[in-house]
Design a protein around this motif. Structure first.
Motif, PDB file in Angstrom:
ATOM      1  N   ASN A  67     -11.692  89.404 -19.690  1.00  9.58           N
ATOM      2  CA  ASN A  67     -11.398  88.004 -19.446  1.00  9.58           C
ATOM      3  C   ASN A  67     -12.610  87.252 -18.889  1.00  9.58           C
ATOM      4  OD1 ASN A  67     -10.187  85.580 -18.859  1.00  9.58           O
ATOM      5  ND2 ASN A  67      -8.750  86.400 -17.369  1.00  9.58           N
ATOM      6  N   LYS A  68     -13.034  86.239 -19.612  1.00 12.81           N
ATOM      7  CA  LYS A  68     -14.149  85.401 -19.159  1.00 12.81           C
ATOM      8  C   LYS A  68     -13.802  84.653 -17.872  1.00 12.81           C
ATOM      9  CE  LYS A  68     -17.331  81.867 -20.764  1.00 12.81           C
ATOM     10  NZ  LYS A  68     -17.774  81.048 -21.888  1.00 12.81           N
ATOM     11  N   ARG A  73     -15.598  88.756 -12.530  1.00 14.86           N
ATOM     12  CA  ARG A  73     -16.217  89.118 -13.808  1.00 14.86           C
ATOM     13  C   ARG A  73     -17.575  89.785 -13.613  1.00 14.86           C
ATOM     14  NH1 ARG A  73     -18.954  85.764 -18.215  1.00 14.86           N
ATOM     15  NH2 ARG A  73     -19.133  84.259 -16.558  1.00 14.86           N
ATOM     16  N   THR A  74     -17.822  90.770 -14.428  1.00 13.39           N
ATOM     17  CA  THR A  74     -19.098  91.475 -14.404  1.00 13.39           C
ATOM     18  C   THR A  74     -20.226  90.558 -14.874  1.00 13.39           C
ATOM     19  OG1 THR A  74     -20.306  93.377 -15.268  1.00 13.39           O
ATOM     20  CG2 THR A  74     -18.716  92.382 -16.742  1.00 13.39           C
ATOM     21  N   THR A  75     -21.419  90.887 -14.522  1.00 13.32           N
ATOM     22  CA  THR A  75     -22.575  90.099 -14.945  1.00 13.32           C
ATOM     23  C   THR A  75     -23.215  90.685 -16.201  1.00 13.32           C
ATOM     24  OG1 THR A  75     -23.988  91.371 -13.445  1.00 13.32           O
ATOM     25  CG2 THR A  75     -23.085  89.284 -12.618  1.00 13.32           C
ATOM     26  N   VAL A  80     -18.887  90.932 -24.656  1.00 11.80           N
ATOM     27  CA  VAL A  80     -18.202  89.753 -25.175  1.00 11.80           C
ATOM     28  C   VAL A  80     -16.997  89.487 -24.284  1.00 11.80           C
ATOM     29  CG1 VAL A  80     -16.857  88.849 -27.108  1.00 11.80           C
ATOM     30  CG2 VAL A  80     -18.965  90.114 -27.541  1.00 11.80           C
ATOM     31  N   PHE A  81     -16.909  88.263 -23.789  1.00 13.60           N
ATOM     32  CA  PHE A  81     -15.797  87.854 -22.943  1.00 13.60           C
ATOM     33  C   PHE A  81     -14.965  86.823 -23.692  1.00 13.60           C
ATOM     34  CE2 PHE A  81     -19.302  88.977 -20.094  1.00 13.60           C
ATOM     35  CZ  PHE A  81     -18.683  89.921 -19.296  1.00 13.60           C
ATOM     36  N   LEU A  82     -13.659  86.974 -23.627  1.00 16.15           N
ATOM     37  CA  LEU A  82     -12.740  86.009 -24.226  1.00 16.15           C
ATOM     38  C   LEU A  82     -11.877  85.422 -23.119  1.00 16.15           C
ATOM     39  CD1 LEU A  82     -11.577  88.146 -27.293  1.00 16.15           C
ATOM     40  CD2 LEU A  82     -13.393  86.426 -27.239  1.00 16.15           C
ATOM     41  N   THR A  83     -11.206  84.326 -23.406  1.00 22.26           N
ATOM     42  CA  THR A  83     -10.265  83.759 -22.443  1.00 22.26           C
ATOM     43  C   THR A  83      -8.858  83.872 -23.009  1.00 22.26           C
ATOM     44  OG1 THR A  83     -10.334  81.519 -23.339  1.00 22.26           O
ATOM     45  CG2 THR A  83     -11.982  82.080 -21.648  1.00 22.26           C
ATOM     46  N   THR A 140      -9.208  90.756 -14.634  1.00 23.56           N
ATOM     47  CA  THR A 140     -10.407  91.272 -15.297  1.00 23.56           C
ATOM     48  C   THR A 140     -10.143  91.618 -16.753  1.00 23.56           C
ATOM     49  OG1 THR A 140     -11.188  92.150 -13.196  1.00 23.56           O
ATOM     50  CG2 THR A 140     -12.191  93.058 -15.166  1.00 23.56           C
ATOM     51  N   ARG A 141      -9.005  92.256 -16.995  1.00 27.81           N
ATOM     52  CA  ARG A 141      -8.623  92.635 -18.363  1.00 27.81           C
ATOM     53  C   ARG A 141      -7.278  92.020 -18.694  1.00 27.81           C
ATOM     54  NH1 ARG A 141     -11.826  95.955 -21.000  1.00 27.81           N
ATOM     55  NH2 ARG A 141     -13.448  96.945 -19.809  1.00 27.81           N
ATOM     56  N   CYS A 142      -7.190  91.493 -19.913  1.00 28.21           N
ATOM     57  CA  CYS A 142      -5.955  90.877 -20.375  1.00 28.21           C
ATOM     58  C   CYS A 142      -5.427  91.608 -21.604  1.00 28.21           C
ATOM     59  CB  CYS A 142      -6.196  89.416 -20.734  1.00 28.21           C
ATOM     60  SG  CYS A 142      -6.524  88.367 -19.322  1.00 28.21           S
TER      61      CYS A 142
END
Length: 150
Positions: A67-68, A73-75, A80-83, A140-142
């Protein structure tokens, strides 16, 4: 995997955004720990579209993504981050698909979990699970649970 399944399962290695299967091929399609490894956000969204394409009518797709919008959130700039909103919008563009549930885990990061002293883990788990259920859009995770309707 082959030895554990005793050749009762077929395996294929392909591009997630260009699956070599016919439409409506599977009752259940899922992706865990994959989307954040793809080369771009667009590639990940195309992979979700492909999962829906190969899923049968009245079937289910489960997509896990990083999850963006995560508060921790990690750096890692290669990931790839999604919302949740972007995933929902992508699914809604497909006529017979809908996100029926969007949930999340780890409002606090895996790093924080790993650094939590063992005696405090039950307390951490209770707090994190409760907050993740209330605020899945910031975990963090969705997980997007997608149904294909007939």
């Amino acid at each position: 995997c082959r030895s554990k399944t005793q050749n009762s399962v077929s395996y294929a290695r392909n591009d997630a955004a260009n699956l070599p299967f016919r439409d409506d091929s599977f009752e259940f399609v899922y992706s865990i720990r994959v989307m954040n490894q793809l080369p771009s956000r667009d590639h990940a969204l195309n992979a979700i579209r492909e999962m829906i394409r190969v899923c049968a009518t009245n079937g289910t797709v489960l997509v896990e993504f990083v999850n963006k919008n995560s508060v921790t959130r990690t750096t890692n700039t290669d990931a790839v981050f999604l919302t949740p909103d972007l995933v929902r919008k992508t699914v809604e563009e497909i006529e017979n698909a809908e996100v029926v549930n969007l949930s999340g885990i780890l409002l606090f990061s895996q790093t924080i979990l790993n650094r939590t002293p063992v005696p405090l883990l039950p307390i951490f788990e209770t707090i994190d699970t409760t907050l993740s259920n209330i605020l899945p859009q910031y975990t963090t995770r969705c997980y997007a649970y997608i149904k294909l309707n007939g």
